[in-house]
Design a protein around this motif. Structure first.
Motif, PDB file in Angstrom:
ATOM      1  N   GLU A 119       0.835  -1.201   0.000  1.00  0.00           N
ATOM      2  CA  GLU A 119       0.000   0.000   0.000  1.00  0.00           C
ATOM      3  C   GLU A 119       0.864   1.244   0.000  1.00  0.00           C
ATOM      4  OE1 GLU A 119      -3.013  -0.010   2.988  1.00  0.00           O
ATOM      5  OE2 GLU A 119      -4.266  -1.358   1.779  1.00  0.00           O
ATOM      6  N   LYS A 120       0.264   2.368  -0.395  1.00  0.00           N
ATOM      7  CA  LYS A 120       1.024   3.618  -0.442  1.00  0.00           C
ATOM      8  C   LYS A 120       0.451   4.668   0.500  1.00  0.00           C
ATOM      9  CE  LYS A 120       3.444   2.041  -3.901  1.00  0.00           C
ATOM     10  NZ  LYS A 120       4.637   1.321  -3.488  1.00  0.00           N
ATOM     11  N   THR A 160      10.561  -0.078  -7.336  1.00  0.00           N
ATOM     12  CA  THR A 160       9.610   0.989  -7.094  1.00  0.00           C
ATOM     13  C   THR A 160      10.139   2.271  -7.719  1.00  0.00           C
ATOM     14  OG1 THR A 160       9.015  -0.052  -5.021  1.00  0.00           O
ATOM     15  CG2 THR A 160       8.380   2.231  -5.309  1.00  0.00           C
ATOM     16  N   PHE A 213       5.356   4.412  -6.907  1.00  0.00           N
ATOM     17  CA  PHE A 213       4.469   3.422  -7.513  1.00  0.00           C
ATOM     18  C   PHE A 213       5.330   2.296  -8.066  1.00  0.00           C
ATOM     19  CE2 PHE A 213       5.571   6.793 -10.393  1.00  0.00           C
ATOM     20  CZ  PHE A 213       6.054   6.136 -11.495  1.00  0.00           C
ATOM     21  N   ILE A 230       0.880  -1.978  -8.037  1.00  0.00           N
ATOM     22  CA  ILE A 230      -0.097  -1.169  -7.286  1.00  0.00           C
ATOM     23  C   ILE A 230      -1.526  -1.390  -7.776  1.00  0.00           C
ATOM     24  CG2 ILE A 230       1.448   0.682  -6.533  1.00  0.00           C
ATOM     25  CD1 ILE A 230       0.344   2.334  -8.873  1.00  0.00           C
ATOM     26  N   THR A 239      -5.139  -1.721  -5.144  1.00  0.00           N
ATOM     27  CA  THR A 239      -6.087  -0.638  -5.352  1.00  0.00           C
ATOM     28  C   THR A 239      -7.279  -1.113  -6.172  1.00  0.00           C
ATOM     29  OG1 THR A 239      -4.108   0.688  -5.482  1.00  0.00           O
ATOM     30  CG2 THR A 239      -6.160   1.815  -5.889  1.00  0.00           C
TER      31      THR A 239
END
Lengths: 379, 305
Positions: A210-211, B128, B227, B231, B235
């Motif tokens: 997660e970010k 990343t 990101f 991802i 999400t």
């Protein structure tokens, strides 16, 4: 995939017969050694360090005559830092590639299951970077490590938080992974010994991948913590640091070796967010006198041997030394030899205790500079 | 709990929820029209995050340093390319399977998702990636240590999502294209008989959904700055949950579901425990589905006889 050792032994005898025939025909014999780690995935930076370090070591050892006159051939194994893939890679390295020993893996959550596979087959494995205590605590005879343990690394951070930073309120965050939570717990255990565990005002896990950690950051703010300890890797440490700073929290930030990588500057979105963060990690190998020749050689070739690169180099050296010393590639005999000899490596002389842990291990504290590099702090 | 902490958690939740809502639109529209879940949608959003970074890098390398212009140009370019992705995915993975049993396009959607993930991983690397913080401005309310703040980017996220939502609702309710969409949703065969090019409408829905995901990708990249190729998975699942929560097939439902999910996550994480916030979010979904099987704003599906 739990074959009894008999067919595997038989198969390798048949294969060895085939090899010696081709040897008569004039083909060069090689010793295959696996290098396993996260070569792809979010933690590929560490896998690349492993591969570069081991490749350089293989090149140097081969140039000096190889192992018992045979050349080393490295086989890459990619576990992507996933336990399931790690056991699959371990089985492939043994069954298909017939490696004689393994350098790897990186993530403790991968090393622990994979090393069971190697140990069942009696194959020597040395991890350059897995610091979770369980790696060597399970009594597997052929499992070694070239780095320290989290129950040495965590306490170093705890001592620093209490004695130097004089923290009053500490927030402990981890990533719910074997490594991340393990090191956070080791830090907290040391706080208990220091009779300071009542200063822990928050202990929570975030989700890897997660970010958005804004809600957690607001909670840290509400807890009034002046110091944040994070157990985890740079992928999450970067965004966490950024969101801490963006919400205006001027807290001290500490983390472990999984965050100490230049990639954290990218994941945080700029050096201004990382500046001033403290991290514990294995000693900076690039500063050790014994490593200077190798460091120069690798830098000249365009690769800065940061992080675990030289630890992977040293792991392969130890494997080669034990094979030369014990005149075999039998894992059990190599393990016995390693536990009773001191091996000269690029990190200096190394020797192991009966569990496979290094007898001398020292972690250091690092601090991030404004320009996005880190430096070892004076002890 | 102090008022400013609660208010801050509301800001956190609204920001996160708006993003979920924007992505949920893609799921909900595709489901509404063709009755299937486009599992590659989360990865379209992931692709748009990469496109954002590439666009910004190209613009800055040409020395264009006017931030508003760079952002608008990035938004436009990203939406355009991502929309093309959406169109292509529909043509390659779904249209050939239009008449097949429902399971077939579902599998091809998962395949498409894997293709996108692995394609990006191979071409852009597995590490990343990041974008430096571009808009540091922050609005603060309150004094000393007790303040609520909303960064300009967070404000942008909320405003842009609500605006795009309103624009989309207008498009569906008031334009000819929207009428055709609604007709296709009601009865695809009858709409085709009446002269609507339903293939084109289905393509349009994929394009619109992808463009919305592109907006989310740009905003998220500006907000979090980091990101990777993975991802889209996490999400995507969350946005899909938001779509189901709000009532899949319903546009306002997608936004409402997104906001509720975002707020639930932030408030649970802030007041109870971060470890179990996802468990809480999904328990909430299960609860809603028990009492309202069609979701909050969903209409019960009438079996056509």
């Amino acid at each position: 995939m739990d074959f009894p050792s008999f067919p595997r032994g038989l198969l390798s005898m048949v294969l060895a017969g085939g090899l010696s025939l081709s040897g008569l025909a004039g083909a060069a014999e090689t010793i295959k050694i696996g290098v396993a780690g996260p070569m792809t995935g979010g933690y590929a930076a560490f896998g690349e360090q492993f591969w570069r370090g081991a490749s350089q070591a293989a090149e140097d050892i081969n140039a000096a005559g190889g192992i018992n006159g045979k050349q080393i051939e490295l086989v890459k194994g990619d576990d992507a830092c996933e336990p399931k893939q790690a056991t699959a890679v371990a089985n492939r390295l043994l069954d298909q590639d017939k490696v004689a020993a393994v350098v790897g893996h990186f993530c403790s959550s991968s090393t622990i299951p994979a090393s069971e596979v190697y140990a069942d087959a009696g194959v020597l494995v040395i991890t350059p970077g897995s610091t979770n205590p369980k790696v060597t605590e399970r009594g597997l005879p052929t499992v070694f490590r070239m780095c320290g343990r989290d129950d040495q690394q965590g306490p170093l951070a705890a001592d620093f938080i209490i004695k130097k930073l004089k923290a009053k309120k500490i927030a402990v965050v981890h990533d719910k992974d074997t490594y991340g939570q393990g090191i956070a717990d080791a830090m907290r255990d040391r706080l208990k010994e220091l009779k300071a565990d009542d200063r822990v005002v928050l202990y929570e896990g975030l989700t890897r991948g997660e970010k958005d950690f804004n809600a957690l950051v607001t909670k840290i703010k509400a807890s009034g913590a002046d110091t944040v300890y994070f157990g985890g890797l740079y992928n999450e440490a970067g965004p966490l640091l950024r969101q801490l700073r963006e919400q205006g929290l001027k807290v001290n930030f500490l983390s472990g070796d999984g965050s100490l990588d230049p990639a954290i500057v990218t994941t945080a979105g700029g050096p201004q967010f990382v500046e001033g963060a403290y991290m514990t990690s294995v000693r900076e190998a690039r500063n050790i006198p014994t490593s200077q020749a190798v460091v120069k050689k690798m830098k000249d070739a365009g690769f800065d041997p940061a992080g675990f690169t030289l630890y992977a180099y040293a792991s392969l050296q130890a494997i080669a030394e034990s094979m030369n010393g014990a005149k075999t590639s039998d894992g059990m005999k190599l393990a016995k030899w390693l536990k009773s000899h001191t091996v000269p490596t690029v990190l200096g002389p190394k020797s192991w205790d009966s569990k496979g842990d290094l007898k001398d291990t020292s972690f250091s504290l690092f601090i991030w500079e404004p320009d996005g590099t880190y430096k070892e702090m004076q002890k | 709990m102090d008022w400013h902490i609660l208010a801050q958690q509301l800001v956190n939740g609204l920001t996160l929820g708006s993003i979920y809502g924007l992505i949920a639109i893609g799921y909900t529209m595709v489901y509404g029209i063709v009755g299937m879940i486009n599992f590659a949608h989360g990865d379209v959003y992931m692709v748009s995050a990469y496109l954002t970074a590439i666009c910004l890098a190209v613009l800055f390398s040409f020395g264009i340093d006017s931030l508003p212009f760079a952002l608008l140009a990035t938004l436009a370019t990203t939406m355009l390319i991502t929309a093309a992705y959406g169109w292509t995915i529909e043509r390659v993975a779904y249209r050939p399977l239009r008449g097949a049993p429902r399971l077939a396009p579902l599998i091809s959607a998962i395949g498409m998702s894997l293709v996108l993930q692995n394609g990006v991983q191979l071409s852009q690397g597995a590490k990343t990636q990041g974008v430096p913080s571009l808009i540091p401005a922050t609005l603060r309310f309150g004094e000393g240590h007790d303040f609520v703040q909303i960064t300009l980017v967070q404000l942008m996220i909320i405003v842009v999502s609500l605006t795009s939502m309103a624009a989309l609702t207008w498009l569906i309710q008031r334009t000819s294209l929207g009428r055709q969409c609604r007709a296709t949703q009601q009865d695809r065969r009858m709409a085709a008989i009446l002269g609507i090019n339903t293939d084109r409408i289905i393509s349009m829905v994929f394009v619109i959904g992808a463009a919305m995901a592109a907006i989310a990708g740009v905003l998220v990249t500006l907000n979090y700055g980091s990101f990777d190729f993975y991802i889209g998975f996490v999400t995507g699942i969350k946005a899909f949950t938001a779509a189901v929560l709000g009532g899949i097939g319903s546009l306002p439902g997608a936004m409402l579901g997104g906001l509720i999910l975002g707020l639930a996550e932030a408030l649970f994480s802030g007041m109870v425990n971060t470890d179990y916030k996802d468990v809480f979010a999904f328990s909430l979904l299960v609860l809603v589905l028990i009492f309202r099987p069609t979701g909050l704003l969903g209409k019960p599906e009438v079996e056509k006889v």
